[in-house]
Design a protein around this motif. Structure first.
Motif, PDB file in Angstrom:
ATOM      1  N   ALA A 393       3.475  24.892  32.531  1.00 23.90           N
ATOM      2  CA  ALA A 393       3.975  24.047  32.595  1.00 23.90           C
ATOM      3  C   ALA A 393       5.838  25.660  31.315  1.00 23.90           C
ATOM      4  O   ALA A 393       7.081  25.568  31.883  1.00 23.90           O
ATOM      5  CB  ALA A 393       4.599  23.151  32.576  1.00 23.90           C
ATOM      6  N   ARG A 394       5.098  25.149  29.993  1.00 30.70           N
ATOM      7  CA  ARG A 394       5.938  25.812  29.140  1.00 30.70           C
ATOM      8  C   ARG A 394       6.346  27.588  29.219  1.00 30.70           C
ATOM      9  O   ARG A 394       7.470  28.184  29.312  1.00 30.70           O
ATOM     10  CB  ARG A 394       5.457  25.539  27.440  1.00 30.70           C
ATOM     11  N   LEU A 395       5.405  27.712  30.025  1.00 29.05           N
ATOM     12  CA  LEU A 395       5.271  29.743  30.083  1.00 29.05           C
ATOM     13  C   LEU A 395       6.312  29.976  31.263  1.00 29.05           C
ATOM     14  O   LEU A 395       6.891  31.023  31.152  1.00 29.05           O
ATOM     15  CB  LEU A 395       3.533  30.430  30.350  1.00 29.05           C
ATOM     16  N   LEU A 396       6.425  29.491  32.085  1.00 28.79           N
ATOM     17  CA  LEU A 396       7.025  29.273  33.305  1.00 28.79           C
ATOM     18  C   LEU A 396       8.133  29.153  32.977  1.00 28.79           C
ATOM     19  O   LEU A 396       8.977  29.681  33.615  1.00 28.79           O
ATOM     20  CB  LEU A 396       6.318  28.383  34.635  1.00 28.79           C
ATOM     21  N   PHE A 397       8.420  27.612  32.433  1.00 28.98           N
ATOM     22  CA  PHE A 397       9.940  27.691  31.206  1.00 28.98           C
ATOM     23  C   PHE A 397       9.929  29.339  31.349  1.00 28.98           C
ATOM     24  O   PHE A 397      11.819  28.884  31.516  1.00 28.98           O
ATOM     25  CB  PHE A 397       9.398  26.416  31.179  1.00 28.98           C
ATOM     26  N   ARG A 398      10.226  29.018  30.431  1.00 21.64           N
ATOM     27  CA  ARG A 398       9.893  30.618  29.736  1.00 21.64           C
ATOM     28  C   ARG A 398      10.953  31.957  30.550  1.00 21.64           C
ATOM     29  O   ARG A 398      11.649  32.422  30.095  1.00 21.64           O
ATOM     30  CB  ARG A 398       9.033  31.140  28.700  1.00 21.64           C
ATOM     31  N   VAL A 442       3.040  26.004  43.011  1.00 15.72           N
ATOM     32  CA  VAL A 442       1.757  28.023  43.197  1.00 15.72           C
ATOM     33  C   VAL A 442       1.605  28.274  42.007  1.00 15.72           C
ATOM     34  O   VAL A 442       0.269  28.948  41.692  1.00 15.72           O
ATOM     35  CB  VAL A 442       1.776  28.677  44.147  1.00 15.72           C
ATOM     36  N   LEU A 443       2.817  28.686  41.172  1.00 15.82           N
ATOM     37  CA  LEU A 443       2.868  29.410  40.315  1.00 15.82           C
ATOM     38  C   LEU A 443       2.121  29.300  38.707  1.00 15.82           C
ATOM     39  O   LEU A 443       1.512  29.423  38.635  1.00 15.82           O
ATOM     40  CB  LEU A 443       3.948  30.058  39.457  1.00 15.82           C
ATOM     41  N   LEU A 444       2.263  27.442  38.802  1.00 16.24           N
ATOM     42  CA  LEU A 444       1.881  27.168  37.952  1.00 16.24           C
ATOM     43  C   LEU A 444       0.394  27.287  37.937  1.00 16.24           C
ATOM     44  O   LEU A 444      -0.689  26.904  36.780  1.00 16.24           O
ATOM     45  CB  LEU A 444       2.416  25.785  37.957  1.00 16.24           C
ATOM     46  N   ASP A 445      -0.370  27.406  39.323  1.00 20.98           N
ATOM     47  CA  ASP A 445      -1.822  26.464  39.623  1.00 20.98           C
ATOM     48  C   ASP A 445      -2.019  28.268  39.068  1.00 20.98           C
ATOM     49  O   ASP A 445      -3.296  28.127  38.886  1.00 20.98           O
ATOM     50  CB  ASP A 445      -2.015  26.313  40.596  1.00 20.98           C
TER      51      ASP A 445
END
Length: 683
Positions: A393-398, A442-445
């Protein structure tokens, strides 16, 4: 022709078959009571609880529904040609589950057993040792008729149509989907019994039974590979909750309760989906190129060592120089392991190098010392800085909130315009405040799988696969990397802007490029008049597909009615259809739901709106066009086809959506419209 009890005295064969049915039900009840009476004693609390759960589910699987036929067929083998090759004639009743008497002799054999296969495959040309095939007709669980087909009669080489089989196929549908064990056709049986080791993709036109075939394959595999799949698991993935409720009773009716059913959103969302993407953004997020962007972003966290590792041990200090640390990192990365696995391996690799220095100093350290060094604070602190943990979640948030961070990992993959589309216009303050969409989940997965390998199941059944994006297909494929899959769909019914348009591409994204592709074009459910009308759309929506055909002798009812406006006057048409036996689906554009609700309320008609509640038991279902896929009703009314088409992002997608809506009918289709029909339907 079927033999019914219409003569006096009663037909003795029919009476004997009824006696066998009653005896079989008594035997099944005895099997359940024996199971319920077993004492769970596993030797310890954990084993006892495990055994108790197994006995509970076994007893549940032996439950008998008196409204459902316990058996539906009988096979009489020629003497010496039965499964056991004995001199006497062998006779078997074919049903939904195995039932044995107190002595262990079969009273009903499971439809999945090898002995039952000739019930579906035998013919005059190839009798497979069968002298007589008997089909049974039932009403509410009561045996009412039988029909014999003498396959061993060499004087008659014609295959005759079965009236009971036709009646079962055309029987009105009320409530959820039923199993099709009594009506499986040879081409369907080939798919159902395909080996567990291979993935099968089914391109199936409307009414060909592809969903039922997929569910029955799951039931067959659970029967044939019980021990393996009970450990590894079976998963059924459907397009939405309404669809899952519709198919939810099929596997339990076949005695199978071990398969889990879910949607893609539930599979990857874990309850965190709160947002909705615009179509262009969702399409981009579903693009397979995002997988490489995410992989780069994850692995970018591995830093280049700039100083060596120093580990104190008592009064001494051992140093691993920078170049050796770099060698350890590169050696781990070259093995192609997951990010998280590499992070777990690095402490041991560095500890091993410390042990070599300890040995050089004259010590004799063992594995326990290496483990202690790997878990020591200096090593853990060093590894955390060099190879830090990654939170998806932190990576996709960035990536979505920092344009520079996204650009550094999307270079050469996404254009500047595409990158701008992904970046939030107004980023939330924290990852916890983000309103993740299904595409985001799906991206988080995907990120989670780059970090730690997703566990694989033994088998996955994926329905309506044509509507999934490449990234969604990857998410499902991760669940069966070491297992197999049954992939079901119809390219002509692809109604999402991100859907792939051919099966080789879809299967490659799923991770099953070598899957065997079957095409079903013979429709058993949709009447000929209806399917021929809907097929006028195929040249525009799927020109490469063979047009479907209906094998039913009844052509169904098709009514196309143009009205000045779709107001209260349509209630008369609706009442006329609702008064017929069977289920009724009133399919409308999603935006028209509120108007239709008011019309029905004002007319005091009872109904349920699909998607609002557990509504598949209703006689009249109001169906938003977006939820019609995969469902079927005896009678369908489609209101204003032009609205259904116009609600989609482009005409082709709209025509595909309309094709879905028009092919939900089992007995009759009524189309009511005030606006002109699409030109393809007017041809």
């Amino acid at each position: 022709m079927p033999t019914y009890e219409t003569t006096t005295p009663p037909d003795p064969d029919l009476a004997a078959e009824r006696t066998h049915l009653a005896d079989s039900r008594d035997a099944l009840r005895a099997m359940r009571e024996r199971t319920e009476g077993m004492r769970a004693d596993g030797g310890d609390p954990v084993s006892t609880e495990f055994l108790r759960a197994n006995l509970y589910w076994r007893a549940k699987a032996l439950a008998d529904d008196p409204t459902i036929a316990l058996f539906f067929g009988r096979l009489d083998y020629l003497a010496g040609q039965g499964p056991y090759g004995i001199a006497q004639q062998e006779q078997y009743y074919v049903g939904r589950r195995h039932v044995s008497d107190a002595a262990g002799d079969p009273m009903v054999v499971d439809w999945r057993a090898n002995v039952s296969r000739p019930f579906y495959r035998a013919s005059k040309a190839e009798p497979l040792g069968v002298e007589l095939r008997r089909r049974f007709g039932f009403q509410h669980g009561e045996l009412t008729a039988y029909e014999d087909e003498r396959l061993g009669d060499v004087t008659d080489d014609a295959d005759h149509a079965s009236a009971i089989l036709e009646a079962e196929i055309e029987r009105p549908r009320v409530g959820p989907m039923r199993d099709i064990v009594a009506t499986i056709q040879p081409e369907q049986d080939d798919i159902v019994r395909a080996d567990l080791s291979g993935t099968v993709a089914v391109q199936g036109a409307p009414g060909t039974g592809k969903t039922a075939v997929g569910l029955h394959r799951a039931a067959f595999l659970l029967y044939a590979h019980r021990d393996q799949l009970s450990r590894q698991g079976v998963l059924v993935v459907g397009p939405n909750d309404s669809f899952l409720r519709y198919i939810g009773d099929v596997l339990p009716a076949l005695g199978e309760i071990d398969a889990r059913q879910t949607t893609v959103a539930e599979l990857v969302g874990k309850g965190r989906i709160r947002g909705v993407d615009a179509a262009d953004i969702a399409t981009l997020k579903g693009d397979a190129r995002l997988a490489e962007v995410l992989r780069r972003a994850v692995w970018s966290h591995v830093d280049t060592p700039r100083e060596g590792l120093i580990v104190p041990r008592g009064a001494r200090r051992f140093r691993v120089p920078t170049y050796e640390v770099a060698e350890s990192v590169e050696g781990i990365r070259s093995r192609g392991v997951r990010y998280g696995a590499g992070r777990n391996m690095l402490p041991q690799s560095l500890a091993h190098r410390v042990l070599l220095r300890m040995e050089a100093d004259g010590d004799s350290p063992d594995d326990r010392v290496q483990d202690a060094v790997a878990k020591s604070r200096p090593v853990k602190t060093y590894v955390d800085a060099l190879w830090p943990a990654v939170d998806p979640a932190r990576l996709l948030f960035r990536l979505f909130s920092e344009p520079e961070f996204l650009a550094s990992h999307a270079e050469g993959i996404l254009t500047a315009e595409e990158q701008a589309l992904l970046v939030w216009a107004k980023a939330p303050k924290t990852p916890g405040a983000a309103r993740w969409s299904v595409a985001d989940a799906v991206l988080l997965d995907e990120i989670g799988d780059v970090v730690d390998r997703t566990p694989s199941l033994g088998h996955v059944v994926l329905d309506e696969a044509q509507d999934l994006s490449p990234m969604q297909l990857r998410a499902v494929g991760r669940r069966c990397t070491t297992g197999s899959a049954t992939v079901l769909g119809d390219l002509a019914q692809g109604t999402t802007p991100w859907a792939v348009r051919d099966w080789p591409t879809a299967l490659t994204h799923l991770g099953k490029p070598d899957a065997h592709l079957e095409e079903l074009t013979r429709g058993f459910r949709v009447p000929a008049d209806v399917i021929e009308f809907a097929a006028r759309l195929l040249p525009s929506i799927a020109p490469t597909l063979a047009p479907p055909s209906s094998v039913r002798r009844t052509r169904g009812d098709l009514v196309i009615r143009e009205l000045p406006r779709l107001g209260p006057s349509i209630i008369g048409d609706i009442r006329e259809v609702v008064e017929r036996p069977g289920s009724v689906g009133l399919i409308v554009a999603d935006a028209r739901i509120r108007t239709v609700r008011k019309l029905l309320d004002d007319a005091a008609l009872s109904y349920a709106v699909l998607g609002d509640e557990d509504d598949v038991e209703a006689h009249l279902d109001v169906v938003p066009a977006s939820l019609a896929k995969g469902l079927e009703f005896d009678h369908v009314l489609v209101l204003e086809p032009a609205e259904i088409v116009a609600a989609e992002p482009d005409e082709t997608t709209g025509l595909r959506r309309l094709y879905v809506c028009l092919t939900r009918a089992v007995t009759s289709l009524t189309v009511l419209h005030a606006e002109p029909l699409p030109s393809q339907l007017s041809a």
